[in-house]
Enzyme design. Structure first.
Site, PDB file in Angstrom:
ATOM      1  N   ASP A 234     -12.394   4.043   4.525  1.00  0.00           N
ATOM      2  CA  ASP A 234     -11.745   3.964   5.842  1.00  0.00           C
ATOM      3  C   ASP A 234     -12.388   5.044   6.717  1.00  0.00           C
ATOM      4  O   ASP A 234     -13.419   4.799   7.372  1.00  0.00           O
ATOM      5  CB  ASP A 234     -10.224   4.146   5.679  1.00  0.00           C
ATOM      6  CG  ASP A 234      -9.463   4.188   6.995  1.00  0.00           C
ATOM      7  OD1 ASP A 234     -10.040   3.872   8.040  1.00  0.00           O
ATOM      8  OD2 ASP A 234      -8.261   4.546   6.993  1.00  0.00           O
TER       9      ASP A 234
ATOM     10  N   LYS B  53       0.874  -1.183   0.000  1.00  0.00           N
ATOM     11  CA  LYS B  53       0.000   0.000   0.000  1.00  0.00           C
ATOM     12  C   LYS B  53       0.902   1.221   0.000  1.00  0.00           C
ATOM     13  O   LYS B  53       1.815   1.330   0.818  1.00  0.00           O
ATOM     14  CB  LYS B  53      -0.888  -0.045   1.237  1.00  0.00           C
ATOM     15  CG  LYS B  53      -1.475   1.273   1.697  1.00  0.00           C
ATOM     16  CD  LYS B  53      -2.600   1.024   2.694  1.00  0.00           C
ATOM     17  CE  LYS B  53      -2.683   2.105   3.764  1.00  0.00           C
ATOM     18  NZ  LYS B  53      -3.783   1.892   4.710  1.00  0.00           N
TER      19      LYS B  53
HETATM   20  O1  NPG Z   1       0.663  -0.535   9.524  1.00  0.00           O
HETATM   21  O2  NPG Z   1      -0.077   0.146  11.438  1.00  0.00           O
HETATM   22  C1  NPG Z   1       0.131   0.307  10.238  1.00  0.00           C
HETATM   23  C2  NPG Z   1      -0.254   1.628   9.623  1.00  0.00           C
HETATM   24  C3  NPG Z   1      -0.982   1.513   8.337  1.00  0.00           C
HETATM   25  O3  NPG Z   1      -1.081   3.262   6.769  1.00  0.00           O
HETATM   26  C4  NPG Z   1      -1.446   2.854   7.831  1.00  0.00           C
HETATM   27  N1  NPG Z   1      -2.269   3.526   8.628  1.00  0.00           N
HETATM   28  O4  NPG Z   1      -4.545   5.774   7.168  1.00  0.00           O
HETATM   29  O5  NPG Z   1      -4.633   3.690   7.554  1.00  0.00           O
HETATM   30  C5  NPG Z   1      -4.071   4.769   7.666  1.00  0.00           C
HETATM   31  C6  NPG Z   1      -2.728   4.839   8.345  1.00  0.00           C
HETATM   32  C7  NPG Z   1      -2.706   5.621   9.638  1.00  0.00           C
HETATM   33  C8  NPG Z   1      -1.628   5.534  10.458  1.00  0.00           C
HETATM   34  C9  NPG Z   1      -3.731   6.411  10.028  1.00  0.00           C
HETATM   35  C10 NPG Z   1      -1.573   6.210  11.657  1.00  0.00           C
HETATM   36  C11 NPG Z   1      -3.657   7.105  11.216  1.00  0.00           C
HETATM   37  C12 NPG Z   1      -2.576   7.008  12.031  1.00  0.00           C
END
Ligand code: NPG
Length: 376
Positions: free
Chosen positions: A244, A167
């Protein structure tokens, strides 16, 4: 939830920990260099449980923050729980049902209660939630890098580790070339983009240009609280939209399905108010024919354990952001950090509750704040 005996919660604590990230994580809404996480610890009848709140330092992903969640838990949610009688899990959730919003705070205490209940009843969280899979196929999320060359290197390193899908975080102006280059160098790789709400429907042409790269999906292209424009966009692009931020409740999900605002859902227990609401969303998606996958919020090993348990449910048919501890942290807070197998899978914990053991020395090292919550 079976015929479990009532769960007592006699005491509760709130703890803030800080873990440095191995490298900065940049999305369309900002850069993170450290993971500050709020933990909820509960104890009753001699059994303890721990939960992790997904909220970050800044309100860039959603309106929730670590500091705000601490207040919601200390002043409202936990006193309601401590004041009430022993109850089963749905009874406990009733104790804080009057609190509007604060989904990530609610999810943290629910996780702690499920951990405690699982430990008391010798059941794993996966069993408790109805999980069916012993191992989970894992993807990885790559933040916005300084250059395309750096992105290509990161993709190749993560694929070499075994991750099953990539991703890429994107934003307006950092998307078509990004997808073109990565697709060119990695023709067969399951690939998706995540915009974290950075576009508007006026960007239709730019988003439509992504159709040529055989993406599995584009995640949350439009506003965090929009379903109408997402439906309009989905009708005009071939790439599937995965929602999301726009789906925080079952009501949001029903509306999204009715409007065809997308075709796939990223489920994060924090965003939707807990693991039990997440299971309801999973069931609704299965019924509607929407595949789901488990998102991530840079969790420590505690939150990662809960994500793996959730991802073991049958409708989680796509690899999620359930990456290994070393993707983010030099040293996690668990005795045994989560490791990726070379086939890109991770084992779902089988021990009681979350099935993980927190390393007390490490926990002490990274704690920046701890307080006991008083009953009302
Ligand atoms: O692997 O834990 C993980 C993070 C994956 O990209 C990721 N998370 O938008 O989904 C998202 C994003 C995110 C991370 C959103 C931190 C908010 C805080």
């Amino acid at each position: 939830m079976g015929d479990w005996s009532p769960i007592h919660v006699e005491r509760a604590w709130l703890r803030i920990v800080e873990l440095p990230l191995v490298s900065p994580f940049t999305t369309s809404f900002g850069t993170q260099t450290v993971r500050r996480a709020l933990l909820v610890e509960v104890e009753g009848d001699g059994v303890a449980g721990v939960g992790e709140c997904a909220a970050g330092i800044e309100p860039g992903y959603s309106s929730e923050t670590c500091a705000g969640a601490l207040i919601a838990l200390r002043d409202h949610i936990l006193p309601s729980l401590l004041a009430g009688p022993a109850a089963d899990l749905s009874g406990h959730a009733q104790a804080w049902a009057w609190v509007r919003g604060h989904n990530m705070a609610k999810a943290a205490v629910e996780m702690a209660l499920l951990d405690q209940a699982g430990r008391a009843n010798q059941q794993s969280l996966s069993q408790l939630l109805g999980g069916v899979r012993p191992r989970i196929g894992c993807g990885v999320s790559i933040g916005i890098q300084a250059s395309l060359a750096a992105t290509l290197l990161a993709v190749s390193d993560y694929l070499a580790e075994g991750y099953q899908r990539i991703k890429l975080k994107c934003k307006p102006g950092y998307d078509v070339e990004l997808a073109r280059e990565v697709r060119h160098h990695f023709p067969g790789t399951p690939l998706m983009l995540d915009a974290n709400s950075a576009y508007s429907i006026a960007d239709l042409d730019e988003l439509r240009a992504l159709d040529q790269f055989d993406l599995m999906m584009i995640e949350q292209p439009l506003a965090h609280n929009d379903l109408i424009d997402h439906a309009a966009l989905q009708a005009q692009i071939e790439t599937s939209i995965c929602l999301d931020e726009s789906v925080e409740s079952l009501a949001d999900l029903r509306a999204a399905i009715a409007l065809a605002s997308g075709r796939i859902l990223n489920i994060k227990a924090g965003r939707v108010g807990g693991l039990l609401p997440a299971v309801q969303m999973h069931d609704t998606c299965v019924e509607a024919g929407w595949p789901v996958w488990c998102g991530g919020m840079l969790e420590t090993g505690i939150g990662r354990a809960a994500n793996l348990a959730l991802a073991s449910l049958p409708g989680f048919t796509l690899p999620g952001d359930t990456s290994a501890s070393d993707r983010y942290f030099e040293q996690d807070l668990l005795v045994e950090p989560f490791r990726l197998a070379s086939d890109g899978t991770m084992a779902v914990p089988t021990g009681p509750g979350l099935g993980v053991e927190v390393d007390p020395r490490r926990l002490k090292q990274i704690t920046v704040h701890v307080e006991e919550v008083s009953p009302r």
